[in-house]
Write a protein that holds these residues in place. Structure first.
Motif, PDB file in Angstrom:
ATOM      1  N   TRP A  14      -5.559  16.730  -2.450  1.00  0.00           N
ATOM      2  CA  TRP A  14      -5.166  16.623  -3.853  1.00  0.00           C
ATOM      3  C   TRP A  14      -4.862  15.192  -4.256  1.00  0.00           C
ATOM      4  CZ3 TRP A  14      -1.490  21.112  -2.496  1.00  0.00           C
ATOM      5  CH2 TRP A  14      -2.120  22.338  -2.741  1.00  0.00           C
ATOM      6  N   ASN A  15      -4.196  14.436  -3.380  1.00  0.00           N
ATOM      7  CA  ASN A  15      -3.773  13.093  -3.738  1.00  0.00           C
ATOM      8  C   ASN A  15      -3.606  12.270  -2.464  1.00  0.00           C
ATOM      9  OD1 ASN A  15      -2.191  10.775  -4.536  1.00  0.00           O
ATOM     10  ND2 ASN A  15      -1.673  11.859  -6.421  1.00  0.00           N
ATOM     11  N   PRO A  16      -4.674  11.584  -2.023  1.00  0.00           N
ATOM     12  CA  PRO A  16      -4.616  10.829  -0.763  1.00  0.00           C
ATOM     13  C   PRO A  16      -3.507   9.778  -0.723  1.00  0.00           C
ATOM     14  CG  PRO A  16      -6.887  11.076  -1.495  1.00  0.00           C
ATOM     15  CD  PRO A  16      -6.024  11.556  -2.621  1.00  0.00           C
ATOM     16  N   ASP A  17      -3.234   9.127  -1.859  1.00  0.00           N
ATOM     17  CA  ASP A  17      -2.177   8.106  -1.869  1.00  0.00           C
ATOM     18  C   ASP A  17      -0.811   8.733  -1.632  1.00  0.00           C
ATOM     19  OD1 ASP A  17      -3.978   6.095  -2.263  1.00  0.00           O
ATOM     20  OD2 ASP A  17      -3.563   5.835  -4.399  1.00  0.00           O
ATOM     21  N   TYR A  18      -0.552   9.873  -2.245  1.00  0.00           N
ATOM     22  CA  TYR A  18       0.710  10.571  -2.033  1.00  0.00           C
ATOM     23  C   TYR A  18       0.849  10.946  -0.556  1.00  0.00           C
ATOM     24  CZ  TYR A  18       4.603  13.755  -3.221  1.00  0.00           C
ATOM     25  OH  TYR A  18       5.835  14.377  -3.317  1.00  0.00           O
ATOM     26  N   ALA A  19      -0.245  11.470   0.012  1.00  0.00           N
ATOM     27  CA  ALA A  19      -0.229  11.863   1.427  1.00  0.00           C
ATOM     28  C   ALA A  19       0.013  10.663   2.330  1.00  0.00           C
ATOM     29  CB  ALA A  19      -1.538  12.554   1.795  1.00  0.00           C
ATOM     30  N   SER A  20      -0.586   9.520   1.994  1.00  0.00           N
ATOM     31  CA  SER A  20      -0.405   8.315   2.803  1.00  0.00           C
ATOM     32  C   SER A  20       1.031   7.813   2.727  1.00  0.00           C
ATOM     33  CB  SER A  20      -1.369   7.229   2.329  1.00  0.00           C
ATOM     34  OG  SER A  20      -1.231   6.054   3.098  1.00  0.00           O
ATOM     35  N   LEU A  52       3.649   9.637   2.082  1.00  0.00           N
ATOM     36  CA  LEU A  52       4.439  10.621   2.813  1.00  0.00           C
ATOM     37  C   LEU A  52       4.352  10.385   4.321  1.00  0.00           C
ATOM     38  CD1 LEU A  52       4.623  14.385   1.938  1.00  0.00           C
ATOM     39  CD2 LEU A  52       4.354  13.687   4.303  1.00  0.00           C
ATOM     40  N   ARG A  53       3.159  10.092   4.805  1.00  0.00           N
ATOM     41  CA  ARG A  53       2.996   9.828   6.237  1.00  0.00           C
ATOM     42  C   ARG A  53       3.747   8.554   6.634  1.00  0.00           C
ATOM     43  NH1 ARG A  53      -0.059  12.133   9.896  1.00  0.00           N
ATOM     44  NH2 ARG A  53      -1.192  13.311   8.307  1.00  0.00           N
ATOM     45  N   GLY A  54       3.773   7.562   5.754  1.00  0.00           N
ATOM     46  CA  GLY A  54       4.547   6.356   6.017  1.00  0.00           C
ATOM     47  C   GLY A  54       6.037   6.663   6.141  1.00  0.00           C
ATOM     48  N   ILE A  55       6.549   7.571   5.299  1.00  0.00           N
ATOM     49  CA  ILE A  55       7.959   7.975   5.394  1.00  0.00           C
ATOM     50  C   ILE A  55       8.218   8.604   6.756  1.00  0.00           C
ATOM     51  CG2 ILE A  55       9.696   9.569   4.495  1.00  0.00           C
ATOM     52  CD1 ILE A  55       8.463   9.163   1.715  1.00  0.00           C
ATOM     53  N   ALA A  56       7.310   9.482   7.196  1.00  0.00           N
ATOM     54  CA  ALA A  56       7.470  10.140   8.495  1.00  0.00           C
ATOM     55  C   ALA A  56       7.481   9.109   9.621  1.00  0.00           C
ATOM     56  CB  ALA A  56       6.367  11.162   8.699  1.00  0.00           C
ATOM     57  N   SER A  93       0.842  -1.198   0.000  1.00  0.00           N
ATOM     58  CA  SER A  93       0.000   0.000   0.000  1.00  0.00           C
ATOM     59  C   SER A  93       0.877   1.247   0.000  1.00  0.00           C
ATOM     60  CB  SER A  93      -0.889   0.000   1.243  1.00  0.00           C
ATOM     61  OG  SER A  93      -0.095   0.201   2.408  1.00  0.00           O
ATOM     62  N   PRO A  94       0.301   2.404  -0.323  1.00  0.00           N
ATOM     63  CA  PRO A  94       1.102   3.634  -0.254  1.00  0.00           C
ATOM     64  C   PRO A  94       1.766   3.828   1.108  1.00  0.00           C
ATOM     65  CG  PRO A  94      -0.941   4.070  -1.411  1.00  0.00           C
ATOM     66  CD  PRO A  94      -1.045   2.669  -0.883  1.00  0.00           C
ATOM     67  N   TYR A  95       1.032   3.589   2.191  1.00  0.00           N
ATOM     68  CA  TYR A  95       1.612   3.753   3.521  1.00  0.00           C
ATOM     69  C   TYR A  95       2.751   2.768   3.740  1.00  0.00           C
ATOM     70  CZ  TYR A  95       2.122   4.034   8.582  1.00  0.00           C
ATOM     71  OH  TYR A  95       2.647   4.183   9.847  1.00  0.00           O
ATOM     72  N   GLU A  96       2.592   1.518   3.297  1.00  0.00           N
ATOM     73  CA  GLU A  96       3.640   0.506   3.471  1.00  0.00           C
ATOM     74  C   GLU A  96       4.893   0.874   2.669  1.00  0.00           C
ATOM     75  OE1 GLU A  96       0.847  -3.460   4.242  1.00  0.00           O
ATOM     76  OE2 GLU A  96       1.326  -2.823   2.201  1.00  0.00           O
ATOM     77  N   ARG A  97       4.683   1.417   1.470  1.00  0.00           N
ATOM     78  CA  ARG A  97       5.838   1.855   0.677  1.00  0.00           C
ATOM     79  C   ARG A  97       6.582   2.974   1.397  1.00  0.00           C
ATOM     80  NH1 ARG A  97       1.963   1.592  -3.698  1.00  0.00           N
ATOM     81  NH2 ARG A  97       1.899   3.867  -3.800  1.00  0.00           N
TER      82      ARG A  97
END
Length: 361
Positions: A63-69, A71-75, A12-16
């Protein structure tokens, strides 16, 4: 051979994002420190930068929930506050809002696109020398993204930034970029960020959708996008907050540096980088002289050109400039859009060999 780190991201975006953050936490912290210092050198306090970055968090989620997710995973993976990761992802917008009218505050680059009619093997190529602050070279990485929503792709990014600036996806859509400066930059900072657009281009499943990510909404800051397709298409799109224009290949060749080349823009980058006025034209002439027989060795040789050194296509640090203003070619990139292959160096191409990264291997 020194090469850029390579990271395969799945799930998932968060997992990535979590994987990205865990693996490159040290580099992300270094990147944050470099940019906070650079912002401060041009009058943007850390408090102001953090506040602006925080204001972007809900906007990017919209704007882009997947991008935000992601990014939050990186944090979360790096243990770095979300606003610090965000400031990396909107660093173009913060830089443009911070820099004075007389100061070019973004990357210098020399880019190109080659149609099949100009190449020895009949393939489509795009690429560039990406010039920026020397410390940033140590935070660059190659990411291979596998995802269920959007195209798989391979790209070069900075540690902590979700959107890759130079890459190619499984559809054969490729991207390289140049920094530009116009007088309207930074007046409307809270518009869709540059790096988010880059990610949407590489996520695209169709060429027109990739172009739409650039042209459908107004920009906060100026930038140049070279977008190609492996089926034999390249378009250069110049953008500013109030204008967009297009450049098409001439005799199968297109080149660009750091000033606007179409009428109607007020171009400012050449005040700080006068070398932009010769880099693109010189690269175009080098390619023209090859009589439609350009191969990867010729491309590599052209990207090593040292006319005007240190302010050359292959850029090197100027020892006479203040340390905080020095730049170099941090990576040289050649994208074979037919083969979905990325060739890249760690540092100036005259000093380093190209390493090959192929999507799916």
């Amino acid at each position: 051979m020194t090469s850029l780190p390579y990271l395969v991201l799945t799930g998932s975006p968060y997992e990535r994002g979590l994987t990205h953050g865990e693996r490159f936490a040290e580099e992300i912290r270094a990147n944050v420190g470099t940019y906070l210092t650079r912002f401060a050198q041009h009058g943007a306090t850390e408090e102001a930068v953090r506040r602006q970055a925080s204001e972007y968090v809900p906007l990017v989620e919209e704007w882009n929930p997947d991008y935000a997710s992601e990014l939050r995973g990186i944090a979360d993976g790096s243990g770095i506050p979300i606003e610090e990761v965000m400031l990396l992802n909107v660093r173009y917008e913060i830089l443009y809002a911070s820099y004075s009218d007389q100061t070019a505050g973004t990357d210098g680059c020399t880019s190109f696109g080659l149609l099949p009619m100009a190449t020895a093997d009949g393939r489509t190529y795009i690429g560039q020398n990406w010039d920026w602050a020397p410390p940033i070279a140590d935070t660059l990485l190659v990411t291979e993204i596998h995802q269920s929503d959007g195209s798989d792709h391979i790209a070069i990014t900075e540690a902590g930034i979700v959107g890759g600036k130079m890459g190619v996806n499984e559809q054969g859509i490729g991207l390289v970029i140049n920094g530009l400066v116009s007088p309207d930059d930074g007046e409307h900072p809270f518009r869709k960020p540059f790096h988010l657009r880059c990610r949407e281009i590489l996520d695209a499943t169709r060429y027109d959708s990739a172009l739409e990510s650039i042209i459908a909404t107004p920009h906060a800051c100026s930038a140049n996008y070279v977008v190609g397709h492996g089926d034999g298409e390249v378009i250069d799109i110049e953008t500013s907050p109030n204008r967009t224009d297009y450049i098409y290949p001439r005799d199968g060749i297109i080149t660009h540096a750091n000033h606007f080349m179409t009428p109607g823009f007020e171009s400012r980058m050449e005040r700080q980088l006068p070398d932009t006025l010769y880099r693109a034209n010189r690269l175009h002439r080098i390619f023209e002289q090859q009589d439609d027989e350009i191969d990867t060795q010729i491309i590599k040789s052209a990207l090593c050109d040292h006319f005007g050194r240190p302010a050359s296509i292959c850029r090197h640090e100027d020892p006479n400039s203040p340390a905080e203003e020095r730049s170099q070619t941090d990576t040289s990139v050649i994208l074979d859009l037919d083969e979905r292959t990325l060739h890249a160096t760690y540092g100036p191409p005259c000093d380093e060999d190209y390493r090959t990264y192929r999507l799916g291997e």
